[in-house]
Design an enzyme around this catalytic site. Sequence first.
Site, PDB file in Angstrom:
ATOM      1  N   GLU A 189      29.666  17.768  45.771  1.00 14.37           N
ATOM      2  CA  GLU A 189      28.632  18.107  44.789  1.00 14.37           C
ATOM      3  C   GLU A 189      27.278  18.222  45.483  1.00 14.37           C
ATOM      4  O   GLU A 189      26.701  17.219  45.901  1.00 14.37           O
ATOM      5  CB  GLU A 189      28.563  17.043  43.686  1.00 14.37           C
ATOM      6  CG  GLU A 189      27.567  17.380  42.609  1.00 14.37           C
ATOM      7  CD  GLU A 189      27.772  16.570  41.347  1.00 14.37           C
ATOM      8  OE1 GLU A 189      26.764  16.222  40.713  1.00 14.37           O
ATOM      9  OE2 GLU A 189      28.934  16.290  40.994  1.00 14.37           O
TER      10      GLU A 189
ATOM     11  N   GLU B  30      26.178  21.235  39.810  1.00 12.63           N
ATOM     12  CA  GLU B  30      25.496  20.719  38.624  1.00 12.63           C
ATOM     13  C   GLU B  30      24.262  21.549  38.325  1.00 12.63           C
ATOM     14  O   GLU B  30      23.485  21.865  39.240  1.00 12.63           O
ATOM     15  CB  GLU B  30      25.101  19.257  38.814  1.00 12.63           C
ATOM     16  CG  GLU B  30      24.403  18.672  37.592  1.00 12.63           C
ATOM     17  CD  GLU B  30      23.920  17.267  37.802  1.00 12.63           C
ATOM     18  OE1 GLU B  30      22.687  17.047  37.729  1.00 12.63           O
ATOM     19  OE2 GLU B  30      24.765  16.377  38.023  1.00 12.63           O
TER      20      GLU B  30
ATOM     21  N   ASP C 260      32.509   2.724  37.703  1.00 10.09           N
ATOM     22  CA  ASP C 260      32.343   2.841  36.253  1.00 10.09           C
ATOM     23  C   ASP C 260      33.384   2.050  35.484  1.00 10.09           C
ATOM     24  O   ASP C 260      33.116   1.553  34.395  1.00 10.09           O
ATOM     25  CB  ASP C 260      32.492   4.304  35.793  1.00 10.09           C
ATOM     26  CG  ASP C 260      31.600   5.262  36.530  1.00 10.09           C
ATOM     27  OD1 ASP C 260      30.508   4.845  36.951  1.00 10.09           O
ATOM     28  OD2 ASP C 260      32.003   6.432  36.690  1.00 10.09           O
TER      29      ASP C 260
ATOM     30  N   ASP D 115      29.211  20.637  36.643  1.00  8.97           N
ATOM     31  CA  ASP D 115      28.644  19.608  35.785  1.00  8.97           C
ATOM     32  C   ASP D 115      27.606  20.308  34.920  1.00  8.97           C
ATOM     33  O   ASP D 115      26.652  20.903  35.447  1.00  8.97           O
ATOM     34  CB  ASP D 115      27.969  18.510  36.600  1.00  8.97           C
ATOM     35  CG  ASP D 115      28.943  17.481  37.146  1.00  8.97           C
ATOM     36  OD1 ASP D 115      30.146  17.600  36.861  1.00  8.97           O
ATOM     37  OD2 ASP D 115      28.492  16.575  37.864  1.00  8.97           O
TER      38      ASP D 115
ATOM     39  N   HIS E 290      33.890   7.366  38.225  1.00  5.84           N
ATOM     40  CA  HIS E 290      33.779   6.691  39.520  1.00  5.84           C
ATOM     41  C   HIS E 290      34.519   5.352  39.406  1.00  5.84           C
ATOM     42  O   HIS E 290      34.616   4.784  38.314  1.00  5.84           O
ATOM     43  CB  HIS E 290      32.332   6.344  39.883  1.00  5.84           C
ATOM     44  CG  HIS E 290      31.361   7.478  39.912  1.00  5.84           C
ATOM     45  ND1 HIS E 290      30.805   8.006  38.768  1.00  5.84           N
ATOM     46  CD2 HIS E 290      30.802   8.147  40.960  1.00  5.84           C
ATOM     47  CE1 HIS E 290      29.943   8.962  39.109  1.00  5.84           C
ATOM     48  NE2 HIS E 290      29.922   9.075  40.420  1.00  5.84           N
TER      49      HIS E 290
ATOM     50  N   ASP F 138      27.877  15.878  32.624  1.00  6.50           N
ATOM     51  CA  ASP F 138      27.191  14.834  33.392  1.00  6.50           C
ATOM     52  C   ASP F 138      25.829  14.632  32.738  1.00  6.50           C
ATOM     53  O   ASP F 138      24.780  14.895  33.334  1.00  6.50           O
ATOM     54  CB  ASP F 138      27.068  15.253  34.850  1.00  6.50           C
ATOM     55  CG  ASP F 138      26.570  14.122  35.735  1.00  6.50           C
ATOM     56  OD1 ASP F 138      26.318  13.030  35.210  1.00  6.50           O
ATOM     57  OD2 ASP F 138      26.438  14.340  36.944  1.00  6.50           O
TER      58      ASP F 138
END
Length: 432
Positions: free
Chosen positions: A229, A265, A101, A293, A98, A336
């Site tokens: 997501e 995910e 981050d 993920d 991101h 993740d």
Amino acid sequence: MTGYFSDIAPLRFDPESDGLAFRHYDADRIVMGKPLKDHLRFAVAYWHSFVWDGSDPFGGGTFDRPWFPADSMELAKQRADNAFDMFQVLGAPYFCFHDHDVRPEGDSLTENHRRLNEIADVFEHKMEDTGVGLLWGTANLFTHRRFMSGAATNPDPDVFAWCASTVRACMDVTHRLNGENYVLWGGREGYETLLNTDLGQELDHMGRFLSMVVEYKHKIGFKGQILIEPKPQEPSKHQYDYDVATVYGFLKRFGLENEVRVNIEQGHAILAGHSFEHEIALAQTLGIFGSIDMNRNDYQSGWDTDQFPNNVPEVALAYYEILKGGGLTQGGTNFDAKLRRQSLDADDLIAGHAGAMDVCARGFEAAAKMLADDALEQPRRERYAGWTNDAAQQMLKSDLASIAERAEADDLNPQPKSGRQEKLENIVNRYV
């Protein structure tokens, strides 16, 4: 290599090793005609590995990393140095990030974008030197207090505009770094109560925002996939992107089902009341599968604990559905996942990823063998064999009254047949 991981040598495939090594993941092993590394397409999540400090709702950070508190560009660049060192230790071909981050928050949009592009300069050189690629980029539109009421769904149009600017900047950087996907993670796209929410307007705004993202993708010539997501219940009580089926209905409503796919995910699938393989299989069936993920939840906590995978049967069934659909193409296996708060050391971070890569390799090879042996597909074909004859196929082209008349004329009295679930579970267990 100098820095946080300088005492750790690049990991080798060594099934007999007692130290840090891969015991099952042999990156160059050929499975179904290509190396495992090209099937699995592993990626390291920048946020959990290099940003999270070990804090939880009841206590502050427990990790002591040299690039914390990451509140300056100098520390952000130090973090990038160490991140790419770790990618090389693991032999990971990709990473994901991101914007939040990789650069500290600035005092303005302009400052945020300038800092993001400055870090992109660093990434560009490091990617060229190491061969590590970008699986996907995304924008953090959920952490800052400005997003407390949503991003694209926010009642304040200025927040909508802020998000548009931020996403454009992140897409530009992802495109510049040859990212293979761009993800929209709608962490705050939902609501707590209808008492203060215009649900219809928020969905319309979310749909228009996503349409703008797709339009911009084509404008700049970005060849990557646009991914949503799915995520249920957290942090919002009612998430608009609850699961694969919900996302598909949303995409159909706005005519985006051929433009946008899903990044699924494992932990989110469980929180939505599904299995990981169910969400993957449904996405494949609907034609919107994109990437995964890979993590797990603590099944006793009922929360998104983002732990490294350690369950080979679960992983095998997920990869089985991926392989049935043609495998991971532009997508990949992004970890993740994060360490536990008591796992403080540099080699803990390496061990978490290495163990997860081994689990994925074991699960993938089991899935590939099941598929090659027709172990599950043959029983499945037998179960639906009645639909292969001409009469059954013609029935699907007929009408309700005609079918009813034939059933009554033949005085049909069909008898149940076993689904053989336990036998099929036993078959799976032979492979894992």
